[in-house]
Design a protein around this motif. Structure first.
Motif, mmCIF file in Angstrom:
data_model
loop_
_atom_site.group_PDB
_atom_site.id
_atom_site.type_symbol
_atom_site.label_atom_id
_atom_site.label_comp_id
_atom_site.label_asym_id
_atom_site.label_seq_id
_atom_site.Cartn_x
_atom_site.Cartn_y
_atom_site.Cartn_z
ATOM 1 N N HIS A 158 0.850 -1.197 0.000
ATOM 2 C CA HIS A 158 0.000 0.000 0.000
ATOM 3 C C HIS A 158 0.886 1.248 0.000
ATOM 4 O O HIS A 158 0.715 2.147 0.811
ATOM 5 C CB HIS A 158 -0.928 0.015 1.216
ATOM 6 N N LEU A 159 1.824 1.284 -0.932
ATOM 7 C CA LEU A 159 2.843 2.324 -0.916
ATOM 8 C C LEU A 159 2.266 3.711 -1.124
ATOM 9 O O LEU A 159 2.785 4.696 -0.590
ATOM 10 C CB LEU A 159 3.898 2.033 -1.992
ATOM 11 N N TRP A 160 1.175 3.821 -1.895
ATOM 12 C CA TRP A 160 0.619 5.135 -2.205
ATOM 13 C C TRP A 160 -0.621 5.464 -1.376
ATOM 14 O O TRP A 160 -0.912 6.640 -1.149
ATOM 15 C CB TRP A 160 0.273 5.216 -3.702
ATOM 16 N N SER A 161 -1.328 4.466 -0.924
ATOM 17 C CA SER A 161 -2.572 4.720 -0.189
ATOM 18 C C SER A 161 -2.456 4.487 1.302
ATOM 19 O O SER A 161 -3.292 4.947 2.071
ATOM 20 C CB SER A 161 -3.688 3.831 -0.739
ATOM 21 N N GLY A 162 -1.411 3.774 1.754
ATOM 22 C CA GLY A 162 -1.291 3.446 3.165
ATOM 23 C C GLY A 162 -2.452 2.569 3.625
ATOM 24 O O GLY A 162 -3.257 2.086 2.818
#
Length: 406
Positions: free
Chosen positions: A288-292
């Motif tokens: 989830h690198l971009w959305s956390g």
């Protein structure tokens, strides 16, 4: 008009003394003091007694705060409903962000006071607070055989507070009055001893390295070569003595063993748990690198690793777990904002004090954040926000006469 200015200044300085003297003794009392001060400042702004300000250092810290809160709020929304957490409990996870927002009107009120008064009061109060808590910390370790925690309820935030107090106290060494220089030394020694009494390894270097920087960069012109040598030898002796008397040398030996054994059997469990947490966190962050995952879902994710912790014992990884790369960027912007403000400030008589204070704050939180919180804990948040606000206001032009409302 002028009565309002004098009243605000007196109240500001009183609040600073109370906050920093009680910081190590009172623990979460700091949160109550910050909340009350922020609410009162917001009330004054609402009725027009305090005018909003968005210039100088205040503008930089305001932007950093809004960016940090905005990122947390955005990814809270994006990840809302990912678990079966009841809505009210989930919303409660976002509520602490209000403390950051409350710092903005607090800065408007602090701006009634001169930067010199604010910095002086904070340094002196830090020294007094460190001296006051030392007997409590010594009793907790030497008599009760507990890691010292002062009034914080936990040894780690206590050590973090004392690490900052030790460096903040040193600023009073730049005072012309010998009494305040003596207070500064007593505060530094007391706070440093408290860190060792807490046996918190990750924060032990903070006061020592910070004091070395202060001596070499900010104080060297006031000392002869012999005096500088004496100061350095004394600092080394104090560190060695504190390590031995408090038994902290055993904790350091355990850390060396952990490094040599790769976290094998017989090593302090705090190391193996942290390493295991971090190893599990890497793929969870990558997925989830971009959305956390959203800060409200953090505990659930960590529970899937087999642990019941509320954070990853690393503030940088925790920010990425919550909000992905944007979380790390927003955290770094807020963490470094005091240093940016101090560097950009005019080279006036407060420049050295302000810069060292900013370094002390950022260095303490960066070091402590490697193995614990940076933001997301009420004690950590409250201390950082108060100090950052003082730095920002001290780097903001003084109010003009017509800015004081009746």
């Amino acid at each position: 008009m002028h009565l309002l200015q004098r009243s605000m200044t007196a109240n500001n300085l009183a609040a600073i003394y109370v906050f920093f003297i009680l910081s190590a003794l009172g623990g979460s009392v700091m949160t109550g003091l910050l909340t009350a001060s922020a609410v009162w400042a917001a009330f004054y702004a609402t009725i027009g007694r305090v005018r909003p300000r968005f210039d100088g250092g205040i503008s930089i810290l305001t932007l950093a705060i809004l960016g940090y809160v905005g990122v947390n709020s955005l990814f809270f929304t994006v990840n809302y409903g990912a678990t079966d957490m009841p809505p009210l409990i989930a919303a409660g996870k976002l509520a602490p962000q209000l403390l950051f927002i409350g710092t903005i009107p607090l800065m408007w009120r602090l701006a009634f006071s001169s930067g010199e008064d604010l910095l002086r009061a904070m340094s002196r109060a830090s020294a007094i607070g460190a001296i006051a808590v030392l007997p409590v910390a010594a009793y907790q370790l030497l008599v009760l055989d507990l890691r010292a925690e002062g009034g914080s309820g936990n040894a780690i935030p206590f050590a973090m507070i004392c690490a900052f107090l030790s460096l903040s106290s040193l600023i009073s060494l730049l005072d012309q009055d010998k009494r305040y220089r003596a207070l500064a030394l007593a505060g530094f020694v007391s706070a440093t001893l408290c860190i060792f009494l807490a046996k918190t390894k990750g924060l032990m270097p903070v006061s020592v390295l910070g004091a070395l920087l202060f001596l070499v960069v900010f104080y060297r012109k006031k000392l002869s070569a012999a005096e500088m040598t004496t100061a350095l030898v004394t600092l080394a002796a104090l560190t060695a003595l504190a390590l031995y008397i408090t038994g902290s040398h055993d904790r350091l030996q355990s850390m060396v063993e952990a490094m040599e054994s790769g976290g094998g059997a017989g090593v302090d469990a705090s190391y193996t748990h942290r390493l295991d947490l971090w190893q599990h966190a890497v793929p969870a962050i990558s997925d989830h690198l971009w959305s956390g995952h959203g800060l409200q879902n953090r505990r659930a994710v960590i529970q899937s690793f087999g642990y019941g912790y509320s954070h990853l014992h690393n503030g940088f990884l925790t920010a990425m777990l919550d909000n992905g790369l944007f979380g790390l960027v927003s955290l770094l912007c807020l963490l470094c904002a005091p240093l940016i403000i101090a560097f950009r400030a005019a080279a006036d008589s407060l420049w050295a004090r302000r810069l060292f204070l900013a370094f002390a704050l950022v260095f303490t939180y960066a070091m402590g954040g490697m193995t614990n919180f940076i933001f997301g804990h009420d004690i950590y948040d409250s201390l950082f926000l108060w100090v950052a606000a003082i730095i920002a206001v001290s780097a903001t032009p003084d109010r003009k006469a017509d800015e004081f409302t009746a």
